[in-house]
Enzyme design. Structure first.
Site, PDB file in Angstrom:
ATOM      1  N   GLN A 123       0.853  -1.185   0.000  1.00  0.00           N
ATOM      2  CA  GLN A 123       0.000   0.000   0.000  1.00  0.00           C
ATOM      3  C   GLN A 123       0.893   1.240   0.000  1.00  0.00           C
ATOM      4  O   GLN A 123       1.738   1.390   0.886  1.00  0.00           O
ATOM      5  CB  GLN A 123      -0.917   0.007   1.231  1.00  0.00           C
ATOM      6  CG  GLN A 123      -1.906  -1.143   1.287  1.00  0.00           C
ATOM      7  CD  GLN A 123      -3.053  -0.984   0.301  1.00  0.00           C
ATOM      8  OE1 GLN A 123      -3.174   0.040  -0.367  1.00  0.00           O
ATOM      9  NE2 GLN A 123      -3.896  -2.004   0.206  1.00  0.00           N
ATOM     10  N   TYR A 173      -5.800 -13.263  -1.945  1.00  0.00           N
ATOM     11  CA  TYR A 173      -4.893 -12.186  -2.385  1.00  0.00           C
ATOM     12  C   TYR A 173      -4.200 -11.553  -1.174  1.00  0.00           C
ATOM     13  O   TYR A 173      -4.198 -10.333  -1.006  1.00  0.00           O
ATOM     14  CB  TYR A 173      -5.640 -11.087  -3.145  1.00  0.00           C
ATOM     15  CG  TYR A 173      -6.668 -11.527  -4.145  1.00  0.00           C
ATOM     16  CD1 TYR A 173      -6.315 -11.847  -5.453  1.00  0.00           C
ATOM     17  CD2 TYR A 173      -8.019 -11.605  -3.807  1.00  0.00           C
ATOM     18  CE1 TYR A 173      -7.272 -12.238  -6.377  1.00  0.00           C
ATOM     19  CE2 TYR A 173      -8.982 -11.990  -4.730  1.00  0.00           C
ATOM     20  CZ  TYR A 173      -8.600 -12.306  -6.015  1.00  0.00           C
ATOM     21  OH  TYR A 173      -9.547 -12.680  -6.932  1.00  0.00           O
ATOM     22  N   ASN A 204      -0.331  -8.212   4.890  1.00  0.00           N
ATOM     23  CA  ASN A 204      -0.706  -6.905   5.421  1.00  0.00           C
ATOM     24  C   ASN A 204      -1.914  -6.984   6.355  1.00  0.00           C
ATOM     25  O   ASN A 204      -1.855  -6.550   7.511  1.00  0.00           O
ATOM     26  CB  ASN A 204      -0.991  -5.953   4.259  1.00  0.00           C
ATOM     27  CG  ASN A 204      -1.289  -4.534   4.691  1.00  0.00           C
ATOM     28  OD1 ASN A 204      -0.530  -3.940   5.449  1.00  0.00           O
ATOM     29  ND2 ASN A 204      -2.394  -3.968   4.216  1.00  0.00           N
ATOM     30  N   GLU A 251      -2.165 -16.688  -1.886  1.00  0.00           N
ATOM     31  CA  GLU A 251      -1.452 -15.688  -2.690  1.00  0.00           C
ATOM     32  C   GLU A 251      -0.718 -16.424  -3.810  1.00  0.00           C
ATOM     33  O   GLU A 251      -0.188 -17.518  -3.593  1.00  0.00           O
ATOM     34  CB  GLU A 251      -0.464 -14.910  -1.810  1.00  0.00           C
ATOM     35  CG  GLU A 251       0.474 -13.974  -2.543  1.00  0.00           C
ATOM     36  CD  GLU A 251      -0.231 -12.916  -3.362  1.00  0.00           C
ATOM     37  OE1 GLU A 251       0.121 -12.773  -4.549  1.00  0.00           O
ATOM     38  OE2 GLU A 251      -1.130 -12.248  -2.815  1.00  0.00           O
ATOM     39  N   ASP A 311      -8.994  -8.494  -1.106  1.00  0.00           N
ATOM     40  CA  ASP A 311      -8.412  -7.211  -1.516  1.00  0.00           C
ATOM     41  C   ASP A 311      -7.919  -7.403  -2.943  1.00  0.00           C
ATOM     42  O   ASP A 311      -6.720  -7.482  -3.201  1.00  0.00           O
ATOM     43  CB  ASP A 311      -7.267  -6.831  -0.565  1.00  0.00           C
ATOM     44  CG  ASP A 311      -6.666  -5.470  -0.874  1.00  0.00           C
ATOM     45  OD1 ASP A 311      -7.212  -4.763  -1.757  1.00  0.00           O
ATOM     46  OD2 ASP A 311      -5.653  -5.112  -0.246  1.00  0.00           O
ATOM     47  N   CYS A 324      -9.880  -1.205  -4.612  1.00  0.00           N
ATOM     48  CA  CYS A 324      -9.153  -0.053  -5.163  1.00  0.00           C
ATOM     49  C   CYS A 324      -9.840   0.467  -6.420  1.00  0.00           C
ATOM     50  O   CYS A 324      -9.316   1.353  -7.094  1.00  0.00           O
ATOM     51  CB  CYS A 324      -7.699  -0.420  -5.456  1.00  0.00           C
ATOM     52  SG  CYS A 324      -7.503  -1.774  -6.641  1.00  0.00           S
ATOM     53  N   GLU A 340      -9.799   4.312  -2.259  1.00  0.00           N
ATOM     54  CA  GLU A 340      -9.903   2.954  -1.721  1.00  0.00           C
ATOM     55  C   GLU A 340     -11.176   2.882  -0.881  1.00  0.00           C
ATOM     56  O   GLU A 340     -11.504   3.822  -0.150  1.00  0.00           O
ATOM     57  CB  GLU A 340      -8.677   2.663  -0.851  1.00  0.00           C
ATOM     58  CG  GLU A 340      -8.420   1.210  -0.602  1.00  0.00           C
ATOM     59  CD  GLU A 340      -7.354   0.643  -1.525  1.00  0.00           C
ATOM     60  OE1 GLU A 340      -6.975  -0.509  -1.317  1.00  0.00           O
ATOM     61  OE2 GLU A 340      -6.915   1.349  -2.453  1.00  0.00           O
TER      62      GLU A 340
END
Length: 364
Positions: free
Chosen positions: A188, A216, A221, A237, A297, A322, A356
């Site tokens: 980010q 994802y 994070n 991921e 995300d 996003c 976002e």
């Protein structure tokens, strides 16, 4: 070119984004949005510049998004103060250093709130041994500004002086989390707003219990900051680099209830349904997970139809987006089975059209 980037303009641009979001999502019965502003200047921890050579001079350039014309950049008010200081010091140091200057066409900066800096220098030439010698001298000179590492890139070449990552420290709810961030992997860009996003997600899942599945998950994070609210966390991921970073970050933060597997959301859906067996899942019994909460995300393309069907199987959905346009399309399907409990606007990208958003949905 940056005259619009000024604290006096910040509130007005944020208000416009609120109005735009209210209009875009007017077909949904949204709760009043939680609003998370950014600091008005020096908020970006990443920046990329082309390098323009003009006789003995060289300087950074960017391209106008509308006209595509280049313009000179001596200061970049949206980037961290550390990046701004390094921008000037780098060019001043290499201006008369042919080995570092010749055929240099791009410089990428990655900084952290913790005060570390990573500089990637991209070349249209093979890098010889002399390049590394001079890069080590450059690192020593720039280290008076901050702890810095340098990467040289050319076709099929990557020279690291001395590492290709930074360690970021984020404060979330009074607790500090440490994250490895690797060059060329997604993070980010607005670290201050990222801290607010993590806190929002933490508070929204307090006392949730059960297990969290994150699709994802990147470098962990969200998973790392949310782990304390769940019995177990499983992150998926596809990037090998991000999976390695996530594993390091889990260890650095002393967390023992997160597992990361390298697979796409489509593969995870197949595994959940028992349609395929994956060697990567030999150590995991997916039938033992309580599939109550999922966090997604996704990239700007949003969730494809199969992924929407996958997340609908969970009682609670945390959706970080996003791209409001693809979020709207996905919500049109998700509200058939779930209701929107929380809606948040995170101003990750001030003075741009991008914003976002975060949505919490629970099964009806």
């Amino acid at each position: 070119m940056f005259s619009h980037i000024h604290p006096d303009n910040y509130d007005a641009q944020l208000s416009k984004k609120q109005q735009d979001m209210a209009k875009l999502f007017s077909d949904f019965n949204l709760p009043a949005p939680d609003l998370y502003p950014s600091v008005p200047l020096n908020y970006r921890q990443r920046a990329e510049f082309r390098v323009w050579h003009e006789g003995d001079d060289l300087y950074y350039i960017m391209f106008d998004s509308k006209t595509k014309e280049k313009f000179r950049v001596d200061d970049f008010p949206v980037a961290s103060e550390l990046i701004n200081n390094a921008m000037k010091a780098l060019l001043a140091t290499i201006k008369d250093q042919r080995e570092l200057r010749f055929k240099l066409f791009q410089v990428d900066f990655l900084s952290t709130l913790s005060g570390e800096l990573l500089i990637s220098m991209l070349y249209h030439k093979p890098l010889e041994d002399n390049w590394q010698i001079e890069a080590e001298k450059l690192k020593a000179q720039l280290s008076t500004i901050a702890p810095v590492d340098i990467i040289g890139r050319a076709k099929k070449q990557k020279i690291i002086v001395d590492k290709d990552y930074v360690m970021e420290s984020l404060n979330v709810g009074g607790k500090t989390y440490v994250y490895q961030q690797v060059e060329n992997s997604f993070t980010q860009p607005n670290a201050g707003v990222n801290e607010q996003m993590l806190l929002w997600a933490q508070q929204a899942t307090q006392n949730a219990g059960g297990d969290l599945i994150e699709l994802y998950c990147g470098n962990g994070n969200f998973s790392i900051a949310l782990a304390e609210n769940f019995e177990r966390v499983l992150g998926t991921e596809i990037s090998k680099t991000s999976v390695r970073s996530a594993q390091i970050n889990i260890s650095e933060n002393g967390i023992d209830n997160i597992d990361i597997v390298r697979m796409s959301s489509e593969e995870f859906s197949q595994a959940m349904n028992g349609e395929r067996k994956f060697r990567r899942l030999e150590d995991f019994d997916l039938t033992t997970y309580n599939y109550d909460t999922v966090l997604v995300d996704p990239p700007r393309a949003g969730l494809d139809r199969d992924s929407v069907e996958l997340v609908r199987r969970f009682n609670k959905i945390i959706y970080i987006s996003c791209n409001p346009e693809t979020l709207k399309d996905n919500l049109a399907l998700l509200v058939e089975t779930h209701q929107i409990d929380k809606f948040a606007l995170f101003d990750q990208f001030p003075y741009t059209d991008h914003i976002e958003t975060g949505v919490i949905l629970t099964r009806k």
